[in-house]
Design an enzyme around this catalytic site. Sequence first.
Site, PDB file in Angstrom:
ATOM      1  N   ASN A  85       7.856   3.128   6.585  1.00 50.43           N
ATOM      2  CA  ASN A  85       7.500   4.050   7.654  1.00 50.43           C
ATOM      3  C   ASN A  85       8.658   4.212   8.639  1.00 50.43           C
ATOM      4  OD1 ASN A  85       5.727   5.716   9.323  1.00 50.43           O
ATOM      5  ND2 ASN A  85       4.066   4.684   8.271  1.00 50.43           N
ATOM      6  N   HIS A 118      11.434   4.221   5.740  1.00 52.51           N
ATOM      7  CA  HIS A 118      11.318   3.603   4.412  1.00 52.51           C
ATOM      8  C   HIS A 118      12.525   2.761   4.014  1.00 52.51           C
ATOM      9  CE1 HIS A 118       7.622   5.584   4.150  1.00 52.51           C
ATOM     10  NE2 HIS A 118       7.934   6.642   3.430  1.00 52.51           N
ATOM     11  N   HIS A 188       3.763   2.906  -2.218  1.00 55.61           N
ATOM     12  CA  HIS A 188       3.669   4.325  -1.861  1.00 55.61           C
ATOM     13  C   HIS A 188       3.094   5.135  -3.028  1.00 55.61           C
ATOM     14  CE1 HIS A 188       4.592   7.928   0.374  1.00 55.61           C
ATOM     15  NE2 HIS A 188       5.247   7.253   1.298  1.00 55.61           N
ATOM     16  N   TYR A 190       0.775   7.738  -4.849  1.00 56.67           N
ATOM     17  CA  TYR A 190       0.102   8.994  -4.508  1.00 56.67           C
ATOM     18  C   TYR A 190      -1.049   9.181  -5.499  1.00 56.67           C
ATOM     19  CZ  TYR A 190       4.371  10.529  -1.960  1.00 56.67           C
ATOM     20  OH  TYR A 190       5.449  10.653  -1.123  1.00 56.67           O
ATOM     21  N   GLU A 322      -1.599   3.756   2.356  1.00 57.00           N
ATOM     22  CA  GLU A 322      -0.516   2.782   2.441  1.00 57.00           C
ATOM     23  C   GLU A 322      -0.875   1.651   3.398  1.00 57.00           C
ATOM     24  OE1 GLU A 322       3.236   4.826   3.327  1.00 57.00           O
ATOM     25  OE2 GLU A 322       2.162   6.682   2.911  1.00 57.00           O
TER      26      GLU A 322
END
Length: 359
Positions: A85, A118, A188, A190, A322
């Site tokens: 983040n 990140h 991470h 998706y 996350e």
Amino acid sequence: MSQSPVLPEKDSYGQLSDGRDVYRYSFTNSEKVTVRVIDYGCVITDILVPDKDGNIDDISIGYDKIEDYEPNPRCFGSICGRVVNVISNAKFVLDGKEYKLPATFSSYENEESKHAIHGGVKGFHLKLFSSWIEGDKVNMKYVSPDGEEGYPGELTTIVSYQLTNQNELVIEYKATTNKPTIVNFTNHAYFNLQKHDYPNIDDHVLQISAEKYTVNKEDDIFIPSGELRDVAGTPWDFRKPVRFRDRLKDGPHGKGFFHNFCLGESGPLKHAATLDHPPTGRRIEVRTTEPGMHLYTGCNTIPHTKGKEGAVYEPFCSICLETQHYPDSPNHENFPSIVLRPGEQFYSKTIYKFTLIPQ
């Protein structure tokens, strides 16, 4: 009667451009759930699960081959670190000393990058980990040298993956350091519970076990202001299940959700979220030892991206859940600390359970 453990199998996933070998590990359990991971970026490449009719589909966005994962600009399926983040203005202070990081992120298009995100230019999502099978787990290890991407201390990190016959994908993180530093990891992945190549998540239904969320700044819409606000009466109230079609564009400036939800104290394993897809009957339940979970809905950072099996991924085609400490934690004293010191061990555990919505 206990079931036998799900033992991973190892094979080659090709080579990086510099010739280093990348290995893939595959789990398939008694419930026909398959998870595949590679040791480059600790990426989850595939998650295949049955629907209510027994049809098996891949519900994770990604690529077909290592050549595409090598740059992986969207961090598909990867571990992010040392610090996931954002870190605002690409700097933080630890024990009275300021550390500057590479500025790689801006909240607005055509604006010069000013924040870190990140883990830096070449964060953990772009690192080749050493890997090995230990019983029913796959361990992946990376030693980050002192000063890498601006972070102090040599950091030794081990990430482990395990799939159970209860359809639980268990991810554990351990880290030690030889100097005071900061650490915040996540995976991470998706998700699209219809199928990875389905164009939207409108029919997904989300519930989050959070009474508060971290408010983002009005003039920098992806950076926390430091305020922890009650979700009651806001678009961030997911305490009861919410269908995304009814809420998706309520994020910052109509760009979906890029927000951290406050789950409680770090340490105890607790329920974070439940994601349902009624048309297929699929469900993901998330539990974690982390104090926060970042909700990310693909926003405008997935512009016409070519993925696996010929898929083309567009904005709002997927969702990330996350688990992590709060974003920009080093710059907010009221946020849970992410400082790790010599002699301590960082430990975190997250479980994604793939199941069906009860009928």
